[in-house]
Structures are given as C-alpha cells and as structure tokens.
Design a protein around this motif. Structure first.
Motif, PDB file in Angstrom:
ATOM      1  N   VAL A  53       0.876  -1.167   0.000  1.00 11.01           N
ATOM      2  CA  VAL A  53       0.000   0.000   0.000  1.00 11.01           C
ATOM      3  C   VAL A  53       0.914   1.217   0.000  1.00 11.01           C
ATOM      4  O   VAL A  53       1.814   1.317   0.841  1.00 11.01           O
ATOM      5  CB  VAL A  53      -0.917   0.009   1.249  1.00 11.01           C
ATOM      6  CG1 VAL A  53      -1.827   1.218   1.233  1.00 11.01           C
ATOM      7  CG2 VAL A  53      -1.728  -1.272   1.334  1.00 11.01           C
ATOM      8  N   PHE A 107       1.878   5.353   0.144  1.00 10.22           N
ATOM      9  CA  PHE A 107       1.470   6.564   0.850  1.00 10.22           C
ATOM     10  C   PHE A 107       2.378   7.718   0.452  1.00 10.22           C
ATOM     11  O   PHE A 107       3.547   7.524   0.149  1.00 10.22           O
ATOM     12  CB  PHE A 107       1.557   6.378   2.364  1.00 10.22           C
ATOM     13  CG  PHE A 107       0.640   5.319   2.890  1.00 10.22           C
ATOM     14  CD1 PHE A 107      -0.704   5.579   3.077  1.00 10.22           C
ATOM     15  CD2 PHE A 107       1.113   4.059   3.189  1.00 10.22           C
ATOM     16  CE1 PHE A 107      -1.563   4.606   3.561  1.00 10.22           C
ATOM     17  CE2 PHE A 107       0.273   3.074   3.672  1.00 10.22           C
ATOM     18  CZ  PHE A 107      -1.071   3.352   3.863  1.00 10.22           C
ATOM     19  N   ASP A 159      -9.665   4.688   5.360  1.00 11.11           N
ATOM     20  CA  ASP A 159      -9.933   4.543   3.936  1.00 11.11           C
ATOM     21  C   ASP A 159     -11.071   5.463   3.518  1.00 11.11           C
ATOM     22  O   ASP A 159     -11.799   5.999   4.349  1.00 11.11           O
ATOM     23  CB  ASP A 159     -10.233   3.101   3.552  1.00 11.11           C
ATOM     24  CG  ASP A 159     -11.424   2.512   4.298  1.00 11.11           C
ATOM     25  OD1 ASP A 159     -12.221   3.274   4.853  1.00 11.11           O
ATOM     26  OD2 ASP A 159     -11.552   1.294   4.325  1.00 11.11           O
ATOM     27  N   ASP A 219     -11.728   8.010  -3.629  1.00 13.80           N
ATOM     28  CA  ASP A 219     -11.145   9.159  -4.321  1.00 13.80           C
ATOM     29  C   ASP A 219     -12.167   9.725  -5.296  1.00 13.80           C
ATOM     30  O   ASP A 219     -13.316   9.270  -5.364  1.00 13.80           O
ATOM     31  CB  ASP A 219      -9.818   8.789  -4.984  1.00 13.80           C
ATOM     32  CG  ASP A 219      -9.966   7.799  -6.135  1.00 13.80           C
ATOM     33  OD1 ASP A 219     -11.107   7.455  -6.506  1.00 13.80           O
ATOM     34  OD2 ASP A 219      -8.928   7.371  -6.667  1.00 13.80           O
ATOM     35  N   ARG A 240     -12.620   5.079  -6.469  1.00 11.72           N
ATOM     36  CA  ARG A 240     -11.741   3.986  -6.049  1.00 11.72           C
ATOM     37  C   ARG A 240     -11.403   4.125  -4.575  1.00 11.72           C
ATOM     38  O   ARG A 240     -11.355   5.236  -4.050  1.00 11.72           O
ATOM     39  CB  ARG A 240     -10.454   3.982  -6.873  1.00 11.72           C
ATOM     40  CG  ARG A 240     -10.683   3.768  -8.357  1.00 11.72           C
ATOM     41  CD  ARG A 240      -9.391   3.889  -9.099  1.00 11.72           C
ATOM     42  NE  ARG A 240      -8.900   5.257  -8.909  1.00 11.72           N
ATOM     43  CZ  ARG A 240      -8.010   5.841  -9.681  1.00 11.72           C
ATOM     44  NH1 ARG A 240      -7.474   5.213 -10.678  1.00 11.72           N
ATOM     45  NH2 ARG A 240      -7.619   7.080  -9.451  1.00 11.72           N
ATOM     46  N   LYS A 245      -9.185   4.525  -1.485  1.00 11.11           N
ATOM     47  CA  LYS A 245      -7.901   5.171  -1.204  1.00 11.11           C
ATOM     48  C   LYS A 245      -7.615   5.009   0.279  1.00 11.11           C
ATOM     49  O   LYS A 245      -8.514   5.137   1.101  1.00 11.11           O
ATOM     50  CB  LYS A 245      -7.987   6.651  -1.573  1.00 11.11           C
ATOM     51  CG  LYS A 245      -6.804   7.477  -1.216  1.00 11.11           C
ATOM     52  CD  LYS A 245      -5.686   7.283  -2.178  1.00 11.11           C
ATOM     53  CE  LYS A 245      -4.553   8.250  -1.810  1.00 11.11           C
ATOM     54  NZ  LYS A 245      -3.311   7.877  -2.379  1.00 11.11           N
ATOM     55  N   TYR A 246      -6.367   4.687   0.623  1.00 16.94           N
ATOM     56  CA  TYR A 246      -5.982   4.530   2.017  1.00 16.94           C
ATOM     57  C   TYR A 246      -5.203   5.760   2.462  1.00 16.94           C
ATOM     58  O   TYR A 246      -4.372   6.277   1.729  1.00 16.94           O
ATOM     59  CB  TYR A 246      -5.132   3.271   2.197  1.00 16.94           C
ATOM     60  CG  TYR A 246      -5.907   2.031   1.877  1.00 16.94           C
ATOM     61  CD1 TYR A 246      -6.815   1.497   2.776  1.00 16.94           C
ATOM     62  CD2 TYR A 246      -5.751   1.395   0.660  1.00 16.94           C
ATOM     63  CE1 TYR A 246      -7.552   0.370   2.481  1.00 16.94           C
ATOM     64  CE2 TYR A 246      -6.478   0.260   0.347  1.00 16.94           C
ATOM     65  CZ  TYR A 246      -7.371  -0.255   1.260  1.00 16.94           C
ATOM     66  OH  TYR A 246      -8.105  -1.362   0.953  1.00 16.94           O
ATOM     67  N   TYR A 247      -5.492   6.225   3.673  1.00 19.50           N
ATOM     68  CA  TYR A 247      -4.852   7.404   4.227  1.00 19.50           C
ATOM     69  C   TYR A 247      -4.085   7.019   5.480  1.00 19.50           C
ATOM     70  O   TYR A 247      -4.615   6.352   6.356  1.00 19.50           O
ATOM     71  CB  TYR A 247      -5.907   8.463   4.572  1.00 19.50           C
ATOM     72  CG  TYR A 247      -6.696   8.889   3.371  1.00 19.50           C
ATOM     73  CD1 TYR A 247      -6.187   9.856   2.519  1.00 19.50           C
ATOM     74  CD2 TYR A 247      -7.921   8.311   3.075  1.00 19.50           C
ATOM     75  CE1 TYR A 247      -6.897  10.251   1.398  1.00 19.50           C
ATOM     76  CE2 TYR A 247      -8.636   8.695   1.951  1.00 19.50           C
ATOM     77  CZ  TYR A 247      -8.113   9.663   1.118  1.00 19.50           C
ATOM     78  OH  TYR A 247      -8.806  10.041   0.008  1.00 19.50           O
TER      79      TYR A 247
END
Length: 102
Positions: free
Chosen positions: A38, A40, A67, A70, A74, A76-78
């Motif tokens: 993943v 970042f 998460d 976007d 889709r 998106k992981y933060y």
C-alpha cells in the motif's frame, strides 16, 4: 473504517515538486503487508514528516490507516500514524491467530 497494519517500509523516496512558485518535498513509500504493498505520500508540512523520513527501507512498522473513496470512486488509504513495531507486539498478535490459542 480504521485499520491497523503491521508491515515493512519499502522504497522510501523524497521528491521535490513545485507548488505556487515554491518547492515542497513529498515522502513517498509503501508498506509491504503479506504480498501486497500500500503506497502513501506524506507532505513536508505534515506533523509526522520528520519522524517518517527517518524510517529506512525494510523497517518494520505498525500503521494506523483510514480509507475512503477518491474522486474516481476507487478506494484510497490514508496514513494517520505510523510507529516502529516491537518484535514482542508482532509475536503477541501472531499468537492470537495461532491454532494453539483457539
């Protein structure tokens, strides 16, 4: 949803980009979890930037991620936070899922 990862830092790279007649730095890296990575990005004005930039490739970490979607729909992981992962913590989590504990 909030999640926690135990993984290793892969391919840390600092890039410089131009933003409104100024330049900014971005730390880009991935966290390898199992067979998946993943990725970042952490900007230089993030309060954790100075800490994260010192984590070398292969360094084992515990990460707290959230998460969301976007603009294209889709997932998106933060990255909310990341700390070094002690060996004993990883072992205790592993024991939770072992067949002996069940």
């Amino acid at each position: 949803m909030r999640s926690y990862l135990i993984g290793k830092v892969v391919s840390p790279e600092i890039r410089t980009v131009g933003v409104k007649r100024d330049s900014r730095c971005i730390l880009t890296f991935g966290i390898l979890v199992g067979r998946s990575v993943v990725s970042f990005d952490v900007w230089d004005d993030d309060k954790n930037y100075d800490r994260f930039v010192n984590y070398p490739e292969g360094f084992r970490v515990c990460a707290f991620v959230g998460d969301g979607l976007d603009d294209k729909g889709r997932i998106k992981y933060y990255l909310n936070d990341m700390v070094p992962c002690p060996d004993e913590f990883e072992e205790s989590v592993r024991r939770l899922f072992s067949s002996e504990a069940a």
